[in-house]
Design a protein around this motif. Structure first.
Motif, PDB file in Angstrom:
ATOM      1  N   ALA A 191       0.845  -1.193   0.000  1.00  0.00           N
ATOM      2  CA  ALA A 191       0.000   0.000   0.000  1.00  0.00           C
ATOM      3  C   ALA A 191       0.877   1.238   0.000  1.00  0.00           C
ATOM      4  O   ALA A 191       1.967   1.225   0.560  1.00  0.00           O
ATOM      5  CB  ALA A 191      -0.908   0.018   1.224  1.00  0.00           C
ATOM      6  N   VAL A 192       0.403   2.304  -0.633  1.00  0.00           N
ATOM      7  CA  VAL A 192       1.128   3.572  -0.637  1.00  0.00           C
ATOM      8  C   VAL A 192       0.132   4.713  -0.561  1.00  0.00           C
ATOM      9  O   VAL A 192      -0.989   4.622  -1.083  1.00  0.00           O
ATOM     10  CB  VAL A 192       2.021   3.717  -1.888  1.00  0.00           C
ATOM     11  CG1 VAL A 192       1.195   3.782  -3.154  1.00  0.00           C
ATOM     12  CG2 VAL A 192       2.929   4.940  -1.761  1.00  0.00           C
TER      13      VAL A 192
ATOM     14  N   ILE B  50      -4.471   2.243   4.316  1.00  0.00           N
ATOM     15  CA  ILE B  50      -3.295   3.042   4.650  1.00  0.00           C
ATOM     16  C   ILE B  50      -3.708   4.485   4.892  1.00  0.00           C
ATOM     17  O   ILE B  50      -4.600   5.006   4.209  1.00  0.00           O
ATOM     18  CB  ILE B  50      -2.212   2.964   3.543  1.00  0.00           C
ATOM     19  CG1 ILE B  50      -0.930   3.691   3.982  1.00  0.00           C
ATOM     20  CG2 ILE B  50      -2.747   3.494   2.218  1.00  0.00           C
ATOM     21  CD1 ILE B  50       0.249   3.457   3.064  1.00  0.00           C
ATOM     22  N   SER B  51      -3.082   5.111   5.868  1.00  0.00           N
ATOM     23  CA  SER B  51      -3.349   6.514   6.155  1.00  0.00           C
ATOM     24  C   SER B  51      -2.076   7.170   6.667  1.00  0.00           C
ATOM     25  O   SER B  51      -1.125   6.488   7.044  1.00  0.00           O
ATOM     26  CB  SER B  51      -4.463   6.657   7.190  1.00  0.00           C
ATOM     27  OG  SER B  51      -4.108   6.026   8.405  1.00  0.00           O
ATOM     28  N   ILE B  52      -2.058   8.499   6.647  1.00  0.00           N
ATOM     29  CA  ILE B  52      -0.897   9.247   7.131  1.00  0.00           C
ATOM     30  C   ILE B  52      -1.362  10.364   8.048  1.00  0.00           C
ATOM     31  O   ILE B  52      -2.329  11.071   7.740  1.00  0.00           O
ATOM     32  CB  ILE B  52      -0.081   9.844   5.963  1.00  0.00           C
ATOM     33  CG1 ILE B  52       0.626   8.750   5.173  1.00  0.00           C
ATOM     34  CG2 ILE B  52       0.953  10.844   6.477  1.00  0.00           C
ATOM     35  CD1 ILE B  52       1.471   9.278   4.017  1.00  0.00           C
TER      36      ILE B  52
ATOM     37  N   ALA C 293       1.011  15.631  10.554  1.00  0.00           N
ATOM     38  CA  ALA C 293       1.554  16.386  11.681  1.00  0.00           C
ATOM     39  C   ALA C 293       2.585  15.575  12.443  1.00  0.00           C
ATOM     40  O   ALA C 293       3.551  16.121  12.981  1.00  0.00           O
ATOM     41  CB  ALA C 293       0.431  16.823  12.606  1.00  0.00           C
ATOM     42  N   LYS C 294       2.379  14.265  12.492  1.00  0.00           N
ATOM     43  CA  LYS C 294       3.294  13.380  13.216  1.00  0.00           C
ATOM     44  C   LYS C 294       4.238  12.643  12.269  1.00  0.00           C
ATOM     45  O   LYS C 294       5.062  11.852  12.716  1.00  0.00           O
ATOM     46  CB  LYS C 294       2.501  12.369  14.038  1.00  0.00           C
ATOM     47  CG  LYS C 294       1.654  12.996  15.127  1.00  0.00           C
ATOM     48  CD  LYS C 294       0.922  11.929  15.938  1.00  0.00           C
ATOM     49  CE  LYS C 294       0.098  12.558  17.042  1.00  0.00           C
ATOM     50  NZ  LYS C 294      -0.639  11.546  17.843  1.00  0.00           N
ATOM     51  N   ALA C 295       4.123  12.921  10.953  1.00  0.00           N
ATOM     52  CA  ALA C 295       4.963  12.245   9.955  1.00  0.00           C
ATOM     53  C   ALA C 295       4.937  10.734  10.162  1.00  0.00           C
ATOM     54  O   ALA C 295       5.979  10.063  10.163  1.00  0.00           O
ATOM     55  CB  ALA C 295       6.388  12.769  10.007  1.00  0.00           C
ATOM     56  N   THR C 296       3.756  10.207  10.335  1.00  0.00           N
ATOM     57  CA  THR C 296       3.585   8.781  10.630  1.00  0.00           C
ATOM     58  C   THR C 296       2.549   8.181   9.692  1.00  0.00           C
ATOM     59  O   THR C 296       1.486   8.770   9.491  1.00  0.00           O
ATOM     60  CB  THR C 296       3.154   8.578  12.088  1.00  0.00           C
ATOM     61  OG1 THR C 296       4.173   9.108  12.957  1.00  0.00           O
ATOM     62  CG2 THR C 296       2.969   7.104  12.394  1.00  0.00           C
ATOM     63  N   ALA C 297       2.901   7.029   9.135  1.00  0.00           N
ATOM     64  CA  ALA C 297       1.968   6.280   8.307  1.00  0.00           C
ATOM     65  C   ALA C 297       1.451   5.089   9.081  1.00  0.00           C
ATOM     66  O   ALA C 297       2.163   4.514   9.918  1.00  0.00           O
ATOM     67  CB  ALA C 297       2.666   5.804   7.031  1.00  0.00           C
ATOM     68  N   PHE C 298       0.209   4.722   8.803  1.00  0.00           N
ATOM     69  CA  PHE C 298      -0.427   3.595   9.467  1.00  0.00           C
ATOM     70  C   PHE C 298      -0.954   2.627   8.417  1.00  0.00           C
ATOM     71  O   PHE C 298      -1.522   3.044   7.412  1.00  0.00           O
ATOM     72  CB  PHE C 298      -1.592   4.067  10.344  1.00  0.00           C
ATOM     73  CG  PHE C 298      -1.192   5.059  11.397  1.00  0.00           C
ATOM     74  CD1 PHE C 298      -1.359   6.415  11.186  1.00  0.00           C
ATOM     75  CD2 PHE C 298      -0.642   4.636  12.594  1.00  0.00           C
ATOM     76  CE1 PHE C 298      -0.990   7.344  12.134  1.00  0.00           C
ATOM     77  CE2 PHE C 298      -0.264   5.547  13.563  1.00  0.00           C
ATOM     78  CZ  PHE C 298      -0.437   6.907  13.337  1.00  0.00           C
ATOM     79  N   LEU C 299      -0.772   1.351   8.682  1.00  0.00           N
ATOM     80  CA  LEU C 299      -1.361   0.319   7.835  1.00  0.00           C
ATOM     81  C   LEU C 299      -2.282  -0.509   8.709  1.00  0.00           C
ATOM     82  O   LEU C 299      -1.820  -1.277   9.558  1.00  0.00           O
ATOM     83  CB  LEU C 299      -0.279  -0.559   7.202  1.00  0.00           C
ATOM     84  CG  LEU C 299      -0.793  -1.607   6.221  1.00  0.00           C
ATOM     85  CD1 LEU C 299      -1.368  -0.929   4.971  1.00  0.00           C
ATOM     86  CD2 LEU C 299       0.320  -2.572   5.829  1.00  0.00           C
ATOM     87  N   GLN C 300      -3.575  -0.316   8.534  1.00  0.00           N
ATOM     88  CA  GLN C 300      -4.570  -1.104   9.262  1.00  0.00           C
ATOM     89  C   GLN C 300      -4.847  -2.366   8.474  1.00  0.00           C
ATOM     90  O   GLN C 300      -5.286  -2.290   7.321  1.00  0.00           O
ATOM     91  CB  GLN C 300      -5.848  -0.292   9.453  1.00  0.00           C
ATOM     92  CG  GLN C 300      -6.951  -1.034  10.184  1.00  0.00           C
ATOM     93  CD  GLN C 300      -6.606  -1.330  11.623  1.00  0.00           C
ATOM     94  OE1 GLN C 300      -6.077  -0.476  12.334  1.00  0.00           O
ATOM     95  NE2 GLN C 300      -6.876  -2.556  12.056  1.00  0.00           N
ATOM     96  N   MET C 301      -4.578  -3.494   9.088  1.00  0.00           N
ATOM     97  CA  MET C 301      -4.724  -4.783   8.410  1.00  0.00           C
ATOM     98  C   MET C 301      -5.822  -5.578   9.101  1.00  0.00           C
ATOM     99  O   MET C 301      -5.675  -5.956  10.270  1.00  0.00           O
ATOM    100  CB  MET C 301      -3.398  -5.548   8.441  1.00  0.00           C
ATOM    101  CG  MET C 301      -2.227  -4.755   7.863  1.00  0.00           C
ATOM    102  SD  MET C 301      -0.707  -5.717   7.738  1.00  0.00           S
ATOM    103  CE  MET C 301      -0.367  -5.995   9.473  1.00  0.00           C
ATOM    104  N   ASN C 302      -6.906  -5.802   8.392  1.00  0.00           N
ATOM    105  CA  ASN C 302      -8.031  -6.571   8.914  1.00  0.00           C
ATOM    106  C   ASN C 302      -8.184  -7.869   8.130  1.00  0.00           C
ATOM    107  O   ASN C 302      -7.644  -8.018   7.038  1.00  0.00           O
ATOM    108  CB  ASN C 302      -9.317  -5.747   8.815  1.00  0.00           C
ATOM    109  CG  ASN C 302      -9.264  -4.462   9.607  1.00  0.00           C
ATOM    110  OD1 ASN C 302      -8.635  -4.403  10.664  1.00  0.00           O
ATOM    111  ND2 ASN C 302      -9.932  -3.420   9.126  1.00  0.00           N
ATOM    112  N   SER C 303      -8.940  -8.780   8.695  1.00  0.00           N
ATOM    113  CA  SER C 303      -9.202 -10.072   8.034  1.00  0.00           C
ATOM    114  C   SER C 303      -7.911 -10.702   7.541  1.00  0.00           C
ATOM    115  O   SER C 303      -7.814 -11.145   6.391  1.00  0.00           O
ATOM    116  CB  SER C 303     -10.176  -9.877   6.864  1.00  0.00           C
ATOM    117  OG  SER C 303     -11.391  -9.303   7.304  1.00  0.00           O
TER     118      SER C 303
END
Length: 122
Positions: A50-51, A70-72, A75-85
């Motif tokens: 994801a990008v 995926i989200s960013i 303000a915190k310069a942080t990316a998140f990858l939410q992985m479900n199922s």
């Protein structure tokens, strides 16, 4: 100049969820993109998972569409990858990759995090 630190990996049963984080630190003026790859055993076979780009667009591998998000947080310069199922075939080392703006002239830094292990048991 810039470091990427990942967290959030672990062991989960099939059908469960995990949330990966990738925090960028250092000289950061802006973010061109942040994304996640998994190696599948070899860098030559590293596949995009994801990008998220600065224009707000996202791209997801077909194998994770409908399950991963995926989200960013700019303000915190942080990316998140939410992985479900999650599925056993999602088991891999997940690497964060980012292109960061480091000055007002448009200079960029591109690099990788250290990787975080995701293991999905059946």
């Amino acid at each position: 100049q810039v470091q990427l630190v990942e967290s959030g990996g672990g062991l989960v049963q099939a059908g469960g969820s995990l949330r990966l984080s990738c925090a960028a630190s250092g000289t950061i003026v802006g973010i061109n993109y942040m994304g996640w790859y998994r190696r599948q055993g070899s860098w030559k076979q590293a596949d995009l998972v994801a990008v998220f780009t600065s224009s707000g667009t996202t791209e997801l591998a077909d194998s994770v569409k409908g399950r991963f998000t995926i989200s960013i947080d700019n303000a915190k310069a942080t990316a998140f990858l939410q992985m479900n199922s999650l599925k056993p075939e999602d088991t891999d080392v997940y690497y964060c990759n980012a292109e960061i703006l480091i000055d007002s002239q448009g200079s960029t830094w591109n690099g990788w995090g250290q990787g975080t292990q995701v293991t999905v048991s059946s």
